[in-house]
Design an enzyme around this catalytic site. Structure first.
Site, PDB file in Angstrom:
ATOM      1  CG  ASP A   1      25.243  92.037 -18.085  1.00 55.29           C
ATOM      2  OD1 ASP A   1      24.950  91.697 -19.261  1.00 55.29           O
ATOM      3  OD2 ASP A   1      25.231  91.233 -17.131  1.00 55.29           O
TER       4      ASP A   1
ATOM      5  CB  CYS B   1      21.737  91.018 -17.806  1.00 49.34           C
ATOM      6  SG  CYS B   1      20.435  90.191 -16.858  1.00 49.34           S
TER       7      CYS B   1
ATOM      8  CB  THR C   1      18.906  85.334 -16.926  1.00 47.59           C
ATOM      9  OG1 THR C   1      19.140  86.339 -15.929  1.00 47.59           O
ATOM     10  CG2 THR C   1      19.889  84.182 -16.754  1.00 47.59           C
ATOM     11  N   GLY C   2      18.291  88.311 -18.257  1.00 47.99           N
ATOM     12  CA  GLY C   2      17.291  89.380 -18.157  1.00 47.99           C
ATOM     13  C   GLY C   2      16.796  89.565 -16.735  1.00 47.99           C
TER      14      GLY C   2
ATOM     15  N   GLY D   1      18.542  89.586 -13.505  1.00 46.33           N
ATOM     16  CA  GLY D   1      19.244  90.445 -12.553  1.00 46.33           C
ATOM     17  C   GLY D   1      19.030  91.920 -12.841  1.00 46.33           C
TER      18      GLY D   1
ATOM     19  CG  HIS E   1      -3.816  92.962 -18.962  1.00 47.50           C
ATOM     20  ND1 HIS E   1      -4.368  91.729 -18.689  1.00 47.50           N
ATOM     21  CD2 HIS E   1      -4.536  93.471 -20.001  1.00 47.50           C
ATOM     22  CE1 HIS E   1      -5.371  91.501 -19.518  1.00 47.50           C
ATOM     23  NE2 HIS E   1      -5.485  92.534 -20.336  1.00 47.50           N
TER      24      HIS E   1
ATOM     25  NE  ARG F   1     -10.393  93.230 -16.263  1.00 45.31           N
ATOM     26  CZ  ARG F   1     -10.450  93.226 -17.598  1.00 45.31           C
ATOM     27  NH1 ARG F   1     -10.977  94.258 -18.238  1.00 45.31           N
ATOM     28  NH2 ARG F   1      -9.960  92.217 -18.295  1.00 45.31           N
ATOM     29  CG  HIS F   2      -6.105  95.889 -17.132  1.00 39.48           C
ATOM     30  ND1 HIS F   2      -6.088  94.614 -16.616  1.00 39.48           N
ATOM     31  CD2 HIS F   2      -6.859  95.823 -18.262  1.00 39.48           C
ATOM     32  CE1 HIS F   2      -6.776  93.800 -17.406  1.00 39.48           C
ATOM     33  NE2 HIS F   2      -7.268  94.519 -18.408  1.00 39.48           N
TER      34      HIS F   2
HETATM   35  C1  RB5 Z   1      26.639  87.793 -15.937  1.00 39.54           C
HETATM   36  O1  RB5 Z   1      27.499  86.692 -15.963  1.00 39.54           O
HETATM   37  C2  RB5 Z   1      25.238  87.357 -15.590  1.00 39.54           C
HETATM   38  O2  RB5 Z   1      25.172  86.956 -14.254  1.00 39.54           O
HETATM   39  C3  RB5 Z   1      24.258  88.445 -15.886  1.00 39.54           C
HETATM   40  O3  RB5 Z   1      24.332  88.811 -17.237  1.00 39.54           O
HETATM   41  C4  RB5 Z   1      22.781  88.144 -15.655  1.00 39.54           C
HETATM   42  O4  RB5 Z   1      22.411  86.945 -16.259  1.00 39.54           O
HETATM   43  C5  RB5 Z   1      22.301  88.264 -14.260  1.00 39.54           C
HETATM   44  O5  RB5 Z   1      21.106  88.157 -13.970  1.00 39.54           O
END
Ligand code: RB5
Length: 147
Positions: free
Chosen positions: A10, A67, A69-70, A72, A100, A134-135
């Site tokens: 994003d 994104c 935080t990665g 969403g 794994h 096993r994985h």
């Molecule tokens: C965008 O502001 C932010 O919400 C998005 O990049 C992400 O962190 C969502 O998980």
């Protein structure tokens, strides 16, 4: 044949996505960057879905998505059948989700980690093979949940 990797993000992660794409390209991997191209505010679910559908369709071997935080964009990608995507902020986890969990997608948070670490995480992900055995049984159990 070089691994084919699709990347998307994003607006929060355009710079990191482009740095990772350039890094993988310089390593000789085949990279498809499906954008977005501008930093205009957008919605992470559609970019996670687009990359995940490319992987699920076999148009790419692996997907790397970004994104803030990665988190969403990872949640969106994991809604696509056949996708196993994890968020990583360390190289050990990035290698282990391949070894794994047979993860076919990696998600990174551009507001969480720096670019140097992101490149090391990506290398660990791309360079590690699934161990099977096993994985494989456990990954099959994940797939069975999809119905
Ligand atoms: C965008 O502001 C932010 O919400 C998005 O990049 C992400 O962190 C969502 O998980």
């Amino acid at each position: 044949m070089a691994k084919r990797i699709v990347v998307s993000s994003d607006h929060a992660a355009i710079g990191m996505r482009q740095a990772v794409a350039a890094h993988l390209g310089a390593r000789g991997l085949s990279v498809e960057d499906i954008g977005p191209k501008t930093a205009e505010s957008t919605h992470y679910p559609m970019h996670g879905e687009a990359a995940a559908k490319a992987v699920a369709a076999g148009d790419a071997d692996l997907g790397i998505i970004f994104c803030g935080t990665g988190q969403g964009i990872m949640m969106a990608a994991n809604k696509v059948k056949g996708i196993r995507c994890g968020v990583c902020s360390d190289t050990f986890s990035a290698a282990m989700i391949r070894a794994h969990n047979d993860a076919n997608m990696l998600s990174l948070g551009a507001r969480v980690i720096g670019e140097g670490l992101a490149l090391e995480i990506v290398d660990a992900f791309v360079d590690t093979a699934f161990e099977g055995g096993r994985h494989g049984t456990r990954v099959d159990m994940i797939t069975a949940i999809e119905g």
